[in-house]
Design a protein around this motif. Structure first.
Motif, PDB file in Angstrom:
ATOM      1  N   GLY A  14      -6.249 -19.252 -40.324  1.00 37.20           N
ATOM      2  CA  GLY A  14      -5.680 -18.842 -41.594  1.00 37.20           C
ATOM      3  C   GLY A  14      -6.052 -17.435 -42.007  1.00 37.20           C
ATOM      4  N   ARG A  15      -6.754 -16.716 -41.148  1.00 40.26           N
ATOM      5  CA  ARG A  15      -7.147 -15.349 -41.489  1.00 40.26           C
ATOM      6  C   ARG A  15      -6.584 -14.371 -40.465  1.00 40.26           C
ATOM      7  N   PRO A  16      -5.984 -13.273 -40.900  1.00 37.90           N
ATOM      8  CA  PRO A  16      -5.480 -12.267 -39.961  1.00 37.90           C
ATOM      9  C   PRO A  16      -6.633 -11.454 -39.379  1.00 37.90           C
ATOM     10  N   ARG A  17      -6.305 -10.642 -38.384  1.00 35.55           N
ATOM     11  CA  ARG A  17      -7.333  -9.824 -37.743  1.00 35.55           C
ATOM     12  C   ARG A  17      -8.009  -8.878 -38.729  1.00 35.55           C
ATOM     13  N   ASP A  18      -7.250  -8.374 -39.696  1.00 31.65           N
ATOM     14  CA  ASP A  18      -7.795  -7.394 -40.630  1.00 31.65           C
ATOM     15  C   ASP A  18      -8.225  -8.077 -41.940  1.00 31.65           C
ATOM     16  N   TRP A  19      -8.787  -9.296 -41.817  1.00 31.67           N
ATOM     17  CA  TRP A  19      -9.176 -10.085 -42.986  1.00 31.67           C
ATOM     18  C   TRP A  19     -10.077  -9.311 -43.936  1.00 31.67           C
ATOM     19  N   GLN A  25      -3.304  -0.557 -47.694  1.00 30.86           N
ATOM     20  CA  GLN A  25      -2.230  -1.016 -46.804  1.00 30.86           C
ATOM     21  C   GLN A  25      -2.116  -2.547 -46.816  1.00 30.86           C
ATOM     22  N   ASN A  26      -3.172  -3.232 -47.208  1.00 33.67           N
ATOM     23  CA  ASN A  26      -3.135  -4.692 -47.247  1.00 33.67           C
ATOM     24  C   ASN A  26      -2.972  -5.233 -48.655  1.00 33.67           C
ATOM     25  N   THR A  27      -2.640  -4.383 -49.586  1.00 28.66           N
ATOM     26  CA  THR A  27      -2.424  -4.807 -50.965  1.00 28.66           C
ATOM     27  C   THR A  27      -0.929  -4.850 -51.262  1.00 28.66           C
ATOM     28  N   ILE A  28      -0.461  -5.949 -51.804  1.00 25.09           N
ATOM     29  CA  ILE A  28       0.937  -6.065 -52.221  1.00 25.09           C
ATOM     30  C   ILE A  28       1.013  -5.524 -53.642  1.00 25.09           C
ATOM     31  N   LYS A  29       1.522  -4.320 -53.777  1.00 24.53           N
ATOM     32  CA  LYS A  29       1.466  -3.642 -55.066  1.00 24.53           C
ATOM     33  C   LYS A  29       2.241  -4.378 -56.151  1.00 24.53           C
ATOM     34  N   SER A  30       3.394  -4.914 -55.786  1.00 22.13           N
ATOM     35  CA  SER A  30       4.190  -5.611 -56.796  1.00 22.13           C
ATOM     36  C   SER A  30       3.466  -6.857 -57.289  1.00 22.13           C
TER      37      SER A  30
END
Length: 276
Positions: A14-19, A25-30
């Motif tokens: 359940g965790r991506p490589r860049d956990w 870059q890993n933040t959903i701004k909306s």
């Protein structure tokens, strides 16, 4: 013959490589903007679209789209008569689910461990149970002389640091019932057995934020405690450090009260409570 390939290291499910990468870059701004609107709305009794726009620094059109999206999930709702937005019922449901998975003892364990390590004294956790303090957990110091309150131990509230921290935040009628039901038994020459004097002590506890058991249950032992609050602001538990007067002197009370109150705030936040 080529050497066998080593299997790739397994990732946590359940965790991506860049956990651990929390960069932009890993933040959903909306989503971040939407949660900002939701958080501001949760701190009020209702706001208009223009007020929310001003509070969050976002355009009315953006805020409106966020609100309509959240409304579709039941997280906010709109009062047409007042033209204001409120937190919706789904927010309560989600919060209740969090509370169901939150164990006070489990959440308290790392907090008590850190408190014991910082102070060098035994850390305790207790709640009120039928007019007494019920100790739920303890992290003991390694010092040879130490307090010992195994889980399940009951202690009189008026002669306990945790007990007085909880009594100090009871509303008057409940406090009167508790004191009338258990009485004010003397255990040492320091035990407060006068109701008026106890109420004065409780007023001081509310003002400064922590309680002191100054050899009131056991000669030679001193305790410093602070209350833990739930999501409604009710004091539901207390956390403390306790130790012999040879190590916990009167001059040490102010110093030790700081990490005790910080631990109580941390545990309050950990259970979703209302912390200052």
């Amino acid at each position: 013959m080529p050497a066998p390939r080593k299997p790739a290291p397994r990732r946590a499910r359940g965790r991506p490589r860049d956990w651990h990468d929390k960069t932009e870059q890993n933040t959903i701004k909306s989503l971040d903007r939407a949660m900002g609107v939701f958080e501001v709305l949760s701190e009020t009794s209702g706001l208009s679209l223009s007020a929310l726009s001003e509070e969050t620094g976002q355009s009315p059109a953006t805020v409106y789209r966020i609100l309509v999206t959240l409304e579709g999930r039941g997280l906010v709702d709109f009062d047409a008569s007042e033209q204001v937005w409120h937190i919706g019922p789904a927010a309560f449901v989600i919060g209740a689910r969090f509370l169901r998975r939150t164990s006070l003892v489990d959440r308290a364990r790392p907090v008590m461990r850190a408190l014991m390590e910082e102070t060098g004294e035994t850390a305790n956790l207790g709640i009120e149970k039928e007019g007494a303090v019920l100790f739920l957990g303890q992290v003991e110091t390694s010092a040879t002389i130490r307090a010992f309150f195994p889980p399940g131990t009951l202690s009189e509230m008026h002669a306990s640091g945790i007990g007085k921290a909880l009594l100090a935040h009871m509303e008057d009628r409940r406090l009167a019932r508790v004191l009338a039901g258990v009485g004010l038994q003397a255990f040492t020459g320091q035990t407060i057995i006068d109701a008026a004097a106890l109420r004065d002590d409780l007023a001081g506890i509310r003002a400064r934020g922590y309680a002191v058991d100054n050899e009131e249950k056991t000669d030679g032992m001193r305790c410093i405690a602070a209350p833990v609050f739930d999501m409604t602001g009710e004091a539901v538990a207390g956390i403390s450090v306790s130790g012999p007067t040879s190590r916990v002197g009167l001059d040490d009370i102010d110093r030790l009260s700081v990490p005790v109150m910080a631990a109580a705030r941390n545990l309050t936040r950990a259970i979703g409570g209302a912390a200052d």
